[in-house]
Design a protein around this motif. Structure first.
Motif, PDB file in Angstrom:
ATOM      1  N   TRP A   1       0.726  -1.279  -0.076  1.00  0.00           N
ATOM      2  CA  TRP A   1      -0.095   0.158   0.112  1.00  0.00           C
ATOM      3  C   TRP A   1       0.928   1.159  -0.101  1.00  0.00           C
ATOM      4  O   TRP A   1       0.278   2.342  -0.289  1.00  0.00           O
ATOM      5  CB  TRP A   1      -1.157   0.016   1.489  1.00  0.00           C
ATOM      6  CG  TRP A   1      -1.834  -1.214   0.989  1.00  0.00           C
ATOM      7  CD1 TRP A   1      -2.031  -2.352   1.550  1.00  0.00           C
ATOM      8  CD2 TRP A   1      -3.598  -0.983   0.225  1.00  0.00           C
ATOM      9  NE1 TRP A   1      -2.823  -3.024   1.463  1.00  0.00           N
ATOM     10  CE2 TRP A   1      -3.592  -3.020   0.871  1.00  0.00           C
ATOM     11  CE3 TRP A   1      -3.684  -0.130   0.107  1.00  0.00           C
ATOM     12  CZ2 TRP A   1      -5.031  -2.975   0.349  1.00  0.00           C
ATOM     13  CZ3 TRP A   1      -4.968  -0.867  -0.623  1.00  0.00           C
ATOM     14  CH2 TRP A   1      -5.501  -2.096  -0.507  1.00  0.00           C
TER      15      TRP A   1
ATOM     16  N   ASP B   1      10.949  -0.429   7.480  1.00  0.00           N
ATOM     17  CA  ASP B   1      10.235  -2.366   7.366  1.00  0.00           C
ATOM     18  C   ASP B   1      11.256  -2.449   8.075  1.00  0.00           C
ATOM     19  O   ASP B   1      13.129  -2.352   7.770  1.00  0.00           O
ATOM     20  CB  ASP B   1      10.226  -2.284   5.987  1.00  0.00           C
ATOM     21  CG  ASP B   1       9.392  -3.478   5.874  1.00  0.00           C
ATOM     22  OD1 ASP B   1       8.119  -2.677   5.074  1.00  0.00           O
ATOM     23  OD2 ASP B   1       9.563  -4.674   6.297  1.00  0.00           O
TER      24      ASP B   1
ATOM     25  N   PHE C   1       3.090 -12.592   4.228  1.00  0.00           N
ATOM     26  CA  PHE C   1       1.585 -13.326   3.284  1.00  0.00           C
ATOM     27  C   PHE C   1       2.131 -14.783   3.973  1.00  0.00           C
ATOM     28  O   PHE C   1       0.922 -15.955   3.692  1.00  0.00           O
ATOM     29  CB  PHE C   1       1.696 -12.853   1.785  1.00  0.00           C
ATOM     30  CG  PHE C   1       1.120 -11.749   1.464  1.00  0.00           C
ATOM     31  CD1 PHE C   1      -0.237 -11.275   1.759  1.00  0.00           C
ATOM     32  CD2 PHE C   1       2.140 -10.959   1.105  1.00  0.00           C
ATOM     33  CE1 PHE C   1      -0.581 -10.391   1.714  1.00  0.00           C
ATOM     34  CE2 PHE C   1       1.716  -9.731   1.267  1.00  0.00           C
ATOM     35  CZ  PHE C   1       0.323  -9.309   1.261  1.00  0.00           C
TER      36      PHE C   1
ATOM     37  N   GLN D   1     -12.418   0.496   5.026  1.00  0.00           N
ATOM     38  CA  GLN D   1     -13.524   0.128   4.459  1.00  0.00           C
ATOM     39  C   GLN D   1     -14.628   1.225   4.367  1.00  0.00           C
ATOM     40  O   GLN D   1     -15.412   1.193   3.201  1.00  0.00           O
ATOM     41  CB  GLN D   1     -13.918  -1.723   5.299  1.00  0.00           C
ATOM     42  CG  GLN D   1     -14.617  -2.031   4.029  1.00  0.00           C
ATOM     43  CD  GLN D   1     -14.444  -2.029   2.472  1.00  0.00           C
ATOM     44  OE1 GLN D   1     -13.569  -1.957   2.205  1.00  0.00           O
ATOM     45  NE2 GLN D   1     -14.909  -3.411   2.262  1.00  0.00           N
TER      46      GLN D   1
ATOM     47  N   HIS E   1      -7.585   3.989  -0.483  1.00  0.00           N
ATOM     48  CA  HIS E   1      -6.946   4.309   0.994  1.00  0.00           C
ATOM     49  C   HIS E   1      -5.594   5.028   1.034  1.00  0.00           C
ATOM     50  O   HIS E   1      -5.374   5.660   2.159  1.00  0.00           O
ATOM     51  CB  HIS E   1      -6.298   2.356   1.069  1.00  0.00           C
ATOM     52  CG  HIS E   1      -5.300   2.295   1.641  1.00  0.00           C
ATOM     53  ND1 HIS E   1      -5.183   1.838   2.995  1.00  0.00           N
ATOM     54  CD2 HIS E   1      -3.477   2.858   2.128  1.00  0.00           C
ATOM     55  CE1 HIS E   1      -4.647   1.254   4.248  1.00  0.00           C
ATOM     56  NE2 HIS E   1      -2.985   2.356   3.066  1.00  0.00           N
TER      57      HIS E   1
HETATM   58  P1  NAD Z   1       2.739  -6.431   3.014  1.00  0.00           P
HETATM   59  O1  NAD Z   1       3.150  -7.442   3.783  1.00  0.00           O
HETATM   60  O2  NAD Z   1       3.225  -5.708   1.421  1.00  0.00           O
HETATM   61  O3  NAD Z   1       3.133  -4.819   4.079  1.00  0.00           O
HETATM   62  C1  NAD Z   1       3.525  -5.661   5.362  1.00  0.00           C
HETATM   63  C2  NAD Z   1       5.176  -4.977   5.523  1.00  0.00           C
HETATM   64  O4  NAD Z   1       5.043  -4.549   7.105  1.00  0.00           O
HETATM   65  C3  NAD Z   1       5.900  -5.779   5.053  1.00  0.00           C
HETATM   66  O5  NAD Z   1       6.597  -5.195   4.089  1.00  0.00           O
HETATM   67  C4  NAD Z   1       7.008  -6.143   5.956  1.00  0.00           C
HETATM   68  O6  NAD Z   1       7.587  -6.375   6.191  1.00  0.00           O
HETATM   69  C5  NAD Z   1       6.561  -4.687   7.240  1.00  0.00           C
HETATM   70  N1  NAD Z   1       6.635  -5.273   8.129  1.00  0.00           N
HETATM   71  C6  NAD Z   1       6.345  -6.395   8.728  1.00  0.00           C
HETATM   72  N2  NAD Z   1       6.989  -6.339  10.325  1.00  0.00           N
HETATM   73  C7  NAD Z   1       7.395  -5.193  10.859  1.00  0.00           C
HETATM   74  C8  NAD Z   1       8.047  -5.258  11.920  1.00  0.00           C
HETATM   75  N3  NAD Z   1       7.070  -5.214  13.186  1.00  0.00           N
HETATM   76  N4  NAD Z   1       7.903  -3.342  11.439  1.00  0.00           N
HETATM   77  C9  NAD Z   1       8.615  -2.561  10.653  1.00  0.00           C
HETATM   78  N5  NAD Z   1       8.032  -3.559   9.347  1.00  0.00           N
HETATM   79  C10 NAD Z   1       7.576  -4.346   9.368  1.00  0.00           C
HETATM   80  O7  NAD Z   1       1.195  -6.912   3.978  1.00  0.00           O
HETATM   81  P2  NAD Z   1      -0.222  -5.464   3.112  1.00  0.00           P
HETATM   82  O8  NAD Z   1      -1.071  -6.090   1.801  1.00  0.00           O
HETATM   83  O9  NAD Z   1       0.414  -4.041   2.037  1.00  0.00           O
HETATM   84  O10 NAD Z   1      -0.549  -4.982   4.443  1.00  0.00           O
HETATM   85  C11 NAD Z   1       0.374  -4.085   5.125  1.00  0.00           C
HETATM   86  C12 NAD Z   1      -0.844  -4.104   5.918  1.00  0.00           C
HETATM   87  O11 NAD Z   1      -2.261  -3.047   5.943  1.00  0.00           O
HETATM   88  C13 NAD Z   1      -1.754  -5.412   7.112  1.00  0.00           C
HETATM   89  O12 NAD Z   1      -1.710  -5.094   8.004  1.00  0.00           O
HETATM   90  C14 NAD Z   1      -3.195  -4.786   6.445  1.00  0.00           C
HETATM   91  O13 NAD Z   1      -3.688  -5.976   6.949  1.00  0.00           O
HETATM   92  C15 NAD Z   1      -3.324  -3.070   6.443  1.00  0.00           C
HETATM   93  N6  NAD Z   1      -4.012  -2.806   5.925  1.00  0.00           N
HETATM   94  C16 NAD Z   1      -5.178  -2.245   6.729  1.00  0.00           C
HETATM   95  C17 NAD Z   1      -5.862  -1.626   5.953  1.00  0.00           C
HETATM   96  C18 NAD Z   1      -7.475  -1.076   7.018  1.00  0.00           C
HETATM   97  O14 NAD Z   1      -8.178  -1.279   5.936  1.00  0.00           O
HETATM   98  N7  NAD Z   1      -6.851  -0.775   8.443  1.00  0.00           N
HETATM   99  C19 NAD Z   1      -6.129  -1.586   4.457  1.00  0.00           C
HETATM  100  C20 NAD Z   1      -5.144  -2.210   4.108  1.00  0.00           C
HETATM  101  C21 NAD Z   1      -4.049  -2.960   4.053  1.00  0.00           C
END
Ligand code: NAD
Ligand code: G6P
Ligand code: MN
Length: 440
Positions: free
Chosen positions: A15, A39, A90, A172, A318
């Motif tokens: 995102w 990250d 993932f 959402q 988003h």
């Molecule tokens: P993704 O795996 O592509 O991205 C997540 C990133 O976080 C990865 O690059 C990973 O290495 C990093 N990461 C993991 N643990 C970490 C930590 N402790 N510190 C720093 N970085 C860390 O996943 P994604 O599909 O892009 O989603 C990211 C998050 O955003 C998920 O939790 C997803 O559910 C959430 N999301 C929420 C909403 C919402 O409406 N609340 C909308 C979209 C995405």
């Protein structure tokens, strides 16, 4: 206008490019001095980080952009933290979805046992993150999207009860609002929603237009007659189109309010189970679509040295929402957003310690939620049950309690049977070794 220093935690997220793009198109509303991407995954961070530097050098060359995997570099002199991490990546989302499905219950990222498993992983990282940020940034705003947002929000509220500057948000409601706006051919920015529930577990009761007319009756009629599609249908996977289509079913059964799409898993667990494939879940779809597309496109941009012709990093709901939320706080604009806050009587007949998702005015003092009052018995029953599930999940983590974990899963509407709950719990414990605290 003050220029802000921000850090994006989960800077390698799929995102992030959309959020960065939204930042470059909202500079007049939210001006930037420095953007830090942080990250724990160096490779992912490097690709998105290099993309970010190219994008900003073309769109906003005055803004400094750095990327890092070093906390010391990331959390210094920060005004806003934008956070969206996925603990376990993932690979673990895949387990959250498939393990329950193999045992005959719903497997989903945020709902049911999948959300439970993800919740127990996210809490640890999120608590650590808040502590790390607060070490040197007592006043920074922490805007969190990390899922399962309902459980994360409740856990952070419990661990940091005095915190006034953590805001948990989900896109959402605004995704839905944009889709409703298209259906009635109206400007989404001029619609005022009235919303109540928990995250991924709520309803729009009214949606007022500029003239003060409630458009919900017309929206219901349109959806019942012609179905429902997301505003960005052409960019959506089949599973998201199926998800939106279920709104019509929900309205046929429960015509009072417009439901959040995630309610389908709780209202029709048998039907949804029959439609979910344990061999191919949403994780497979995301890996094949969004993740692949984002990284391919960022690599292409790095190779070409320009982001000018990029299609992937479009302005989605988003990214826009995340930046608009920050702008409303930074400029004390008091715009309306649907956000998560401690109930404290907002919904007068729900527990005061629940984290409700409601419409609120958002300014420099944070969210000022509007009173909802009493809700009907059906909604109260559903929400109290779901809140008990969320609360027991958080307590299971904090107290390392197997019994509370089992109680949580037994209460969840996607499971119900305690023997089934035990089977799922034991399988998830095995799969989450190293991520969850041991449960006794
Ligand atoms: P993704 O795996 O592509 O991205 C997540 C990133 O976080 C990865 O690059 C990973 O290495 C990093 N990461 C993991 N643990 C970490 C930590 N402790 N510190 C720093 N970085 C860390 O996943 P994604 O599909 O892009 O989603 C990211 C998050 O955003 C998920 O939790 C997803 O559910 C959430 N999301 C929420 C909403 C919402 O409406 N609340 C909308 C979209 C995405
Ligand atoms: C919606 C939800 C989010 C979820 C996102 C992506 O916007 O509100 O909580 O993370 O969809 O889901 P996906 O299955 O596409 O990763
Ligand atoms: Mn969400």
């Amino acid at each position: 206008m003050k220029k802000h220093n921000i850090v994006l935690v989960g800077g390698g997220s799929t995102w992030t490019p959309g959020i960065l793009k939204a930042m470059t198109t909202h500079l007049e509303q939210f001006s930037l001095n420095k953007v830090i991407l942080y990250d724990i995954n160096k490779e992912r961070q490097e690709v998105i980080g290099k993309f970010a530097q190219i994008l900003f050098s073309e769109e906003a060359p005055d803004v400094e952009v750095i990327y890092t995997t070093d906390k010391e570099v990331a959390f210094k002199d920060i005004d806003f933290v934008f956070c969206q991490i996925r603990t376990g990546g993932f690979d673990m989302r895949d387990r959250d979805e498939k393990i329950p499905l193999e045992l005959g219950v719903i497997g989903q990222e945020t709902c049911g046992p999948g959300g439970f498993a993800y919740g127990l992983r996210s809490i640890k990282d999120m608590v650590e993150l808040v502590r790390d940020v607060r070490e040197n940034n007592p006043d920074a705003w922490i805007l969190n999207y990390t899922n399962p947002a309902a459980i994360v929000a409740l856990a952070l509220d419990k661990v940091f009860p005095e915190e006034k500057r953590i805001l948990n948000i989900c896109d959402q409601p605004v995704n839905l609002l944009r889709s409703y706006a298209k259906l009635i051919d109206y400007d989404v920015d001029k619609l005022e929603p009235v919303y109540f529930g928990l995250n991924h577990f709520g309803w729009f009761t009214n949606i007022y237009d500029k003239q003060g007319k409630d458009r919900v009756p017309e929206l219901k009629q349109k959806i019942l007659a012609g179905g429902f599609n997301p505003v960005d249908a052409e960019q959506r996977s089949q599973s998201w189109l199926d998800t939106y289509a279920m709104v019509k079913d929900m309205l046929e059964d429960f015509p009072e309010y417009l439901p959040n799409t995630y309610l389908q898993y709780y209202l029709y667990p048998d039907y949804k189970l029959s439609k979910l494939d344990p061999e191919w879940t949403r994780t497979d779809e995301v890996r094949n679509e969004r993740e692949q597309k984002i990284f391919e496109e960022c690599n292409r941009i790095i190779e070409n040295g320009t982001a000018k012709d990029s299609k992937v990093v479009h302005n989605d709901a988003h990214g826009d929402m995340m930046v608009e939320v920050a702008a409303s706080i930074a400029n004390n604009w008091k715009q309306t957003f649907v956000v998560m806050v401690r109930n404290n009587g907002i919904v007068s007949n729900l527990p005061s310690d629940s984290m409700v998702e409601v419409h609120a005015s958002l300014g420099a003092n944070g969210p000022q939620p509007y009173a909802v009052g009493e809700i009907g018995t059906f909604y109260k029953g559903l929400i109290e049950n779901q809140h008990a599930f969320e609360k027991l999940t958080v307590e299971a983590y904090l107290e390392q309690s197997y019994t509370k974990a089992l109680q949580a899963l037994t209460l969840n509407r996607t499971i119900v049977d305690a023997k089934k709950a035990r089977k799922v719990l034991d399988a998830l414990i095995e799969a989450n070794k190293g991520y969850w605290p041991p449960l006794y």
